[in-house]
Design an enzyme around this catalytic site. Sequence first.
Site, PDB file in Angstrom:
ATOM      1  N   ASN A  25       0.806  -1.223   0.000  1.00  0.00           N
ATOM      2  CA  ASN A  25       0.000   0.000   0.000  1.00  0.00           C
ATOM      3  C   ASN A  25       0.841   1.277   0.000  1.00  0.00           C
ATOM      4  O   ASN A  25       0.475   2.272  -0.611  1.00  0.00           O
ATOM      5  CB  ASN A  25      -1.004  -0.010   1.169  1.00  0.00           C
ATOM      6  CG  ASN A  25      -0.350  -0.217   2.507  1.00  0.00           C
ATOM      7  OD1 ASN A  25       0.783  -0.694   2.594  1.00  0.00           O
ATOM      8  ND2 ASN A  25      -1.049   0.131   3.559  1.00  0.00           N
ATOM      9  N   GLY A  29       2.069  -5.687   7.402  1.00  0.00           N
ATOM     10  CA  GLY A  29       1.191  -6.407   6.491  1.00  0.00           C
ATOM     11  C   GLY A  29      -0.081  -6.821   7.204  1.00  0.00           C
ATOM     12  O   GLY A  29      -0.440  -6.247   8.240  1.00  0.00           O
ATOM     13  N   THR A  78      -2.917  -9.031   9.336  1.00  0.00           N
ATOM     14  CA  THR A  78      -2.857  -9.681  10.647  1.00  0.00           C
ATOM     15  C   THR A  78      -2.647 -11.195  10.515  1.00  0.00           C
ATOM     16  O   THR A  78      -1.868 -11.787  11.266  1.00  0.00           O
ATOM     17  CB  THR A  78      -4.137  -9.347  11.442  1.00  0.00           C
ATOM     18  OG1 THR A  78      -4.089  -7.939  11.724  1.00  0.00           O
ATOM     19  CG2 THR A  78      -4.216 -10.100  12.757  1.00  0.00           C
ATOM     20  N   ALA A  79      -3.315 -11.837   9.551  1.00  0.00           N
ATOM     21  CA  ALA A  79      -3.170 -13.289   9.402  1.00  0.00           C
ATOM     22  C   ALA A  79      -1.722 -13.629   9.036  1.00  0.00           C
ATOM     23  O   ALA A  79      -1.130 -14.570   9.588  1.00  0.00           O
ATOM     24  CB  ALA A  79      -4.128 -13.798   8.333  1.00  0.00           C
ATOM     25  N   THR A  80      -1.126 -12.847   8.143  1.00  0.00           N
ATOM     26  CA  THR A  80       0.280 -13.089   7.776  1.00  0.00           C
ATOM     27  C   THR A  80       1.184 -12.797   8.962  1.00  0.00           C
ATOM     28  O   THR A  80       2.154 -13.524   9.212  1.00  0.00           O
ATOM     29  CB  THR A  80       0.689 -12.210   6.571  1.00  0.00           C
ATOM     30  OG1 THR A  80      -0.294 -12.344   5.557  1.00  0.00           O
ATOM     31  CG2 THR A  80       2.031 -12.622   6.009  1.00  0.00           C
ATOM     32  N   GLU A  95       3.562  -4.631  12.457  1.00  0.00           N
ATOM     33  CA  GLU A  95       2.587  -3.549  12.275  1.00  0.00           C
ATOM     34  C   GLU A  95       1.515  -4.123  11.365  1.00  0.00           C
ATOM     35  O   GLU A  95       1.754  -4.356  10.177  1.00  0.00           O
ATOM     36  CB  GLU A  95       3.296  -2.329  11.679  1.00  0.00           C
ATOM     37  CG  GLU A  95       2.570  -1.045  11.986  1.00  0.00           C
ATOM     38  CD  GLU A  95       1.499  -0.757  10.963  1.00  0.00           C
ATOM     39  OE1 GLU A  95       0.315  -1.042  11.267  1.00  0.00           O
ATOM     40  OE2 GLU A  95       1.835  -0.272   9.883  1.00  0.00           O
ATOM     41  N   CYS A 121      -3.536   1.263   6.712  1.00  0.00           N
ATOM     42  CA  CYS A 121      -3.947   0.589   7.948  1.00  0.00           C
ATOM     43  C   CYS A 121      -4.573   1.561   8.941  1.00  0.00           C
ATOM     44  O   CYS A 121      -5.313   1.152   9.829  1.00  0.00           O
ATOM     45  CB  CYS A 121      -2.759  -0.136   8.570  1.00  0.00           C
ATOM     46  SG  CYS A 121      -1.334   0.951   8.763  1.00  0.00           S
ATOM     47  N   GLU A 156       7.525   1.485  16.571  1.00  0.00           N
ATOM     48  CA  GLU A 156       8.636   2.068  15.816  1.00  0.00           C
ATOM     49  C   GLU A 156       8.386   3.575  15.766  1.00  0.00           C
ATOM     50  O   GLU A 156       7.369   4.057  16.231  1.00  0.00           O
ATOM     51  CB  GLU A 156       8.739   1.422  14.427  1.00  0.00           C
ATOM     52  CG  GLU A 156       9.092  -0.075  14.537  1.00  0.00           C
ATOM     53  CD  GLU A 156       9.457  -0.757  13.224  1.00  0.00           C
ATOM     54  OE1 GLU A 156      10.141  -0.133  12.400  1.00  0.00           O
ATOM     55  OE2 GLU A 156       9.064  -1.923  13.039  1.00  0.00           O
TER      56      GLU A 156
END
Length: 502
Positions: free
Chosen positions: A170, A246, A248-250, A268, A302, A482
Amino acid sequence: MDEECCDSGCKPCVLDPEDGDIPDLLNYISGEFLPARCEEWLNDLSPATGMRIARVPKSNVDDVNSAVAAARKALPEWSSLSHAQRADWLDKIANALEERCEEVAQLESLDTGKPISLARNVDAARSVTNFRFFAEEVRNFTAETFDMENATNHVVYKPVGVAGLITPWNLPLYLLSWKVAPALAMGNTVVAKPSEMTPMTASLLAEIIDDVGLPSGVFNLVHGHGEETGAALTSHSGVDLISFTGGTATGAKVASSAASSFKKLSLELGGKNATIVCADADMEKTVAGVVRAGFLNQGQVCLCGSRILIEESIYDDFVSRFLTAVEAMKIGDPADPETDLGALISADHLDKVSGYISLAEEEGGVILTGGITPEGIPKQFENGNWLSPTVIDGLSPNSRCATEEIFGPVVSIHAFSDEIEAIEIANATQYGLAGSVWTADLDKGKRIAQEIDTGMVWVNTWLHRDLRVPFGGVKHSGVGREGGRWSLSFYSHAVNICIHND
Ligand code: TXE
């Protein structure tokens, strides 16, 4: 036009018969530009047209092994430089990047489908700023000392080692530079793995880094699929730190892969952020701010405010003004400086987002505007991934569409009766990244902000970034912080040396 099954997804991509001269992007390992060892390629498609615009190495574990070996070899010399010397290197990269700023913007707009104005003002500009900002941060970085009666503690910040940096599609270079700059500043060497869907500006960064003469192996770039190249990086025993942005599942897969070798980890992840509009808010400024928060980058940020909570007494008035502003946005050619909204990243992603719009209707939602392919899209874009900005009313705040990350130009609107209910709705999701509150009463704004379970909240603004502040989420939106000194701390190990005075 021919159709071919792409490696980068199960959708057929459209091949331009005249695309023989499309670029082959290369990995950058130990100062050399290389194809994948297996010599296989992935297709990079334009989100706006569906055309192939580049080929990308389909790197596998062999390429990752080479990149990690190069980064390990370069580590002792790079980590022995002073903060000031490394800051000078970051400034050189920033200057070279700035000279090619327009090229960065053009490539980013082509690769992501985002409007050129956004690519210029946000992506390209911020990528330069990230290098310059962290050069200055590390130059001014001072370690702490803690005096005792008979001893002094000296805190020393050592590099962590080889940093594996995995980034999404993105905000490609914006996010990559946000990780590369502090990682290098603190003396780590880097293996970067950008999204296979938006590889172009990462390759441009490798070119720039090569041009400025950064010692070989300090920065390495490996292109490829997440499941293959990314997973080889997160599980590699020679990688000491992973910073991942990236889904959440990844993120869960990355965390479990990195856990067995106790890598330092920052995640993140996604968000489903609430925008809370109170009755006393300045209507004009708030409508403009809420539209921007909902739809910037086609809603593919995000931090986007995709759940808009509006105080009952102004609901009808606000919604009517909001719809007018949403419908006034110009959607179309990403290269046109007047364009507000471009294309979604991929056909698969458009399917995902459209699936949520259908689900919203099943869940009792009413589409007030959008939800369709925009009318009047020029012929050259007919195979692109287009969706008009969509506003959904009538959903329960606990419905799937109102609580799961859609990550597209789709917002749901909900009424609330008082502060307590607004906070309850805002917190009724597994995500906890960001939020915004719009009110004339700043005490109330701060009070509500403190009750929202997220890492960041804005009052009367959105995505107003000071690079010195902590950035990150709670709950399923991520782990770690971060930004500013939080980045310098994440990309280093704090070691205490206690010296007895007697
Ligand atoms: O991202 P992925 P996807 C959200 C958004 C979107 C969803 C999925 O909701 O719809 O995530 O998007 C690499 N090991 N966000 O699938 O898979 C991958 O190659 C190591 C929010 O496109 O998370 C890419 O470089 N790496 C988000 C990076 O991870 C792996 C931005 C991100 O891809 C991997 C993007 C694996 N097993 C999507 N699998 C945000 N937080 O801003 C994939 N990758």
